[in-house]
Enzyme design. Structure first.
Site, mmCIF file in Angstrom:
data_model
loop_
_atom_site.group_PDB
_atom_site.id
_atom_site.type_symbol
_atom_site.label_atom_id
_atom_site.label_comp_id
_atom_site.label_asym_id
_atom_site.label_seq_id
_atom_site.Cartn_x
_atom_site.Cartn_y
_atom_site.Cartn_z
ATOM 1 N N HIS A 59 9.016 -3.463 -3.664
ATOM 2 C CA HIS A 59 7.916 -2.947 -2.833
ATOM 3 C C HIS A 59 6.855 -2.318 -3.722
ATOM 4 C CE1 HIS A 59 5.803 -1.505 0.602
ATOM 5 N NE2 HIS A 59 6.121 -0.233 0.452
ATOM 6 N N ASN A 67 2.273 5.009 1.009
ATOM 7 C CA ASN A 67 2.864 3.746 1.448
ATOM 8 C C ASN A 67 1.853 2.982 2.310
ATOM 9 O OD1 ASN A 67 4.795 1.774 1.778
ATOM 10 N ND2 ASN A 67 6.340 3.104 2.686
ATOM 11 N N CYS A 69 2.337 -5.961 0.430
ATOM 12 C CA CYS A 69 2.291 -4.653 -0.239
ATOM 13 C C CYS A 69 1.667 -4.747 -1.626
ATOM 14 C CB CYS A 69 3.689 -4.052 -0.322
ATOM 15 S SG CYS A 69 4.886 -5.081 -1.213
#
Length: 335
Positions: free
Chosen positions: A278, A298, A108
């Protein structure tokens, strides 16, 4: 007086019970608990038949890592609108609308960076250059400065790597777009899908300084460079001004198990254990039913959340969302 004390005692017990209740991650019980709180968001299932190790691996941002130099404040000179969506502000930049999939890899930190970098190259070239910057190149070639590949990394290192070494182009898995498309396949979040199952396993691919067969120019000639990389102060208005003037940014925050169940509305943590850090891409802001939010992309595919996007509480550094903002400017003279 005693009645008042008894009432207060009951409230304290209820509050304590709510905060100490345990629900297994991804469970119906946690979905139902969140929805019964009548909070600012709705929960539902995004992951089916997946190992918890896979979900934890998705959270690959190492929080509190090395910091980039902080850019000078300029929000005081900018008139900011109540709401802003980079997808609407720069409609000729298709990457702003794109949702990628990091697969079974804690990449990520690389995705949040290359997504925002792709957007900014288009924005600052006035739409002349549309390129999907390669997450594969970032993930595999950055090395120790960025952390440990699929086992997690630093957003700040990613942006610094862009300015020092540059990044080639590269699209989604199996897209054959660009020099180095992503090599890790999307995995199946759902029961009856066709993708491979999601597991917590997955090694970092090797750094290859060659483009895929049939692509030109060469790896070296395909590099896109950043001219600066910096952090943005933990200040709501400064983050808004940065997005408004320069385009989407990368941020990172602490993920709790209730976030995995996000479907719509403005997320704020209700219950559940911490999963990890994240990294994501913040592309705007607004107010929904009186609740201020950040608009966020995302990297868990479009079948997660609200078509791959989510909203999270703005202005309170919720889950640390405002404390790890990084960005940079592309070298537009190369175009």
């Amino acid at each position: 007086m005693w009645r008042l004390l008894a009432t207060l005692s009951c409230l304290l017990v209820l509050t304590s019970a709510r905060s100490s209740l345990y629900f297994p991650p991804l469970s119906d019980e946690l979905v139902n608990f969140v929805n019964k709180q009548n909070t600012t968001w709705k929960a539902g299932h995004n992951f089916y038949n997946v190992d918890l190790s896979y979900v934890k691996k998705l959270c690959g941002a190492i929080l509190g890592g090395p910091k980039l130099p902080q850019r000078d404040a300029f929000a005081a000179d900018v008139v900011l609108p109540e709401s802003f969506d980079a997808r609407e502000q720069w409609p000729n930049c298709p990457t702003i609308k794109e949702i990628r999939d990091q697969g079974s890899c804690g990449s990520c930190w690389a995705f949040g960076a290359v997504e925002a970098i792709s957007d900014r190259i288009c924005i600052h070239s006035n739409g002349r250059v549309n390129v999907e910057v390669s997450a594969e190149d970032m993930l595999t070639c950055c090395g120790g400065e960025c952390g440990d590949g699929c086992n997690g990394g630093f957003p700040s290192g990613a942006w610094n790597f862009w300015t020092k070494k540059g990044l080639v182009s590269g699209g989604l898995y199996n897209s054959h777009v660009g020099c180095r498309p992503y090599s890790i396949p999307p995995c199946e979040h759902h029961v009856n899908g066709s993708r491979p199952p999601c597991t917590g396993e997955g090694d970092t691919p090797k750094c290859s300084k060659t483009c895929e067969p049939g692509y030109s120019p060469s790896y070296k000639e395909d590099k896109h460079f950043g001219c600066s990389s910096y952090s943005v102060a933990n200040n709501e208005k400064e983050i808004m001004a940065e997005i408004y003037k320069n385009g989407p940014v990368e941020g990172a925050f602490s993920v709790y198990s209730d976030f995995l169940l996000y479907k719509s509305g403005v997320y704020q943590h209700v219950s559940g254990e911490i999963m990890g850090g994240h990294a994501i891409r913040i592309l705007g802001w607004g107010v929904e039913n009186g609740t201020p939010y950040w608009l966020v992309g995302n990297s868990w595919n479009t079948d997660w959340g609200d078509n791959g996007f989510f909203k999270i509480l703005r202005g309170q550094d919720h889950c640390g969302i405002e404390s790890e903002i990084v960005a940079g400017m592309p070298c537009t003279h190369q175009y």
